[in-house]
Design an enzyme around this catalytic site. Structure first.
Site: not given
Ligand code: BEZ
Length: 217
Positions: A45
């Site tokens: 994200c």
């Molecule tokens: C991420 O943004 O890295 C992420 C968020 C939730 C689950 C897996 C990765």
């Protein structure tokens, strides 16, 4: 029933990192790209938020506004405090200046109204949804990515280009089309009417497959 292409994009009023917004009024005559992120302070994200910020000129040139929602916030902080603290990290690590709103949605009502939570993936966090919303406030595109895969923002810009060509010039775009390549005249236009509408020329490959150079170049 989940949201589908052609539906009205649900309106909402919410607090965001850029102040309170009424979604439809905030969009005005712009196109909207409304994206869900599973959680603040997560690695994928973080790269995505930075990417959207660094593509600001590309969104602006398409008269498109980005809006982000994240329902997974840091414990001990209010949702807005969490989003604002995360933005600092994004700016620092992604060499970005985030200036689009991140929505707070503590009771997940907005995320639910857009079907961003897919319970068999996670009961509590959203998947990576993308909704493109037209100036008529109708849903034009829906894509869902899993949490572990960062979105391809060039694809989202490509779809915006295609949607805007259809809306302005009555052309569609073929498989893997890229800006600058020939377009397809929509079936609603009779072949006899093509020369007056598409003065750059056209090719009739089949009665139902007529191409023309990209009209806005
Ligand atoms: C991420 O943004 O890295 C992420 C968020 C939730 C689950 C897996 C990765």
């Amino acid at each position: 029933m989940s949201l589908r292409i052609g539906d009205d994009a649900p309106n909402f009023t919410a607090d965001t990192t850029e102040g309170e917004i009424d979604f439809h009024s905030w969009l005005g005559d712009s196109w909207g790209v409304f994206m869900s992120h599973p959680a603040d302070f997560t690695p994928v994200c973080t790269t995505e938020i930075g990417r959207v910020a660094n593509l600001k000129d590309e969104f602006q040139s398409r008269n498109a506004k980005a809006l982000v929602i994240s329902v997974g916030t840091k414990e001990g902080l209010t949702p807005l405090e969490s989003h604002k603290a995360w933005i600092k990290d994004v700016n620092e690590t992604q060499n970005a200046t985030v200036d689009f709103p991140i929505v707070e949605d503590p009771d997940k009502k907005i995320a639910d109204s857009y079907g961003m939570i897919h319970p068999n993936a996670s009961d509590t966090l959203t998947v990576r949804s993308v909704f493109i919303i037209g100036p008529d406030k109708k849903v034009k595109l829906i894509i869902s990515y899993p949490a572990s895969t960062g979105r391809n923002f060039f694809e989202i810009l490509r779809v915006l280009d295609s949607l805007q060509l259809t809306s302005n010039y009555q052309v569609a775009t073929p498989a893997d089309w890229q800006n600058g390549q020939d377009c397809i005249v929509v079936p609603a236009i009779a072949t006899a009417d093509i020369p007056s509408k598409f003065p750059k020329g056209h090719t009739v490959v089949k009665e139902y497959l007529r191409t023309t150079p990209q009209p806005n170049l």
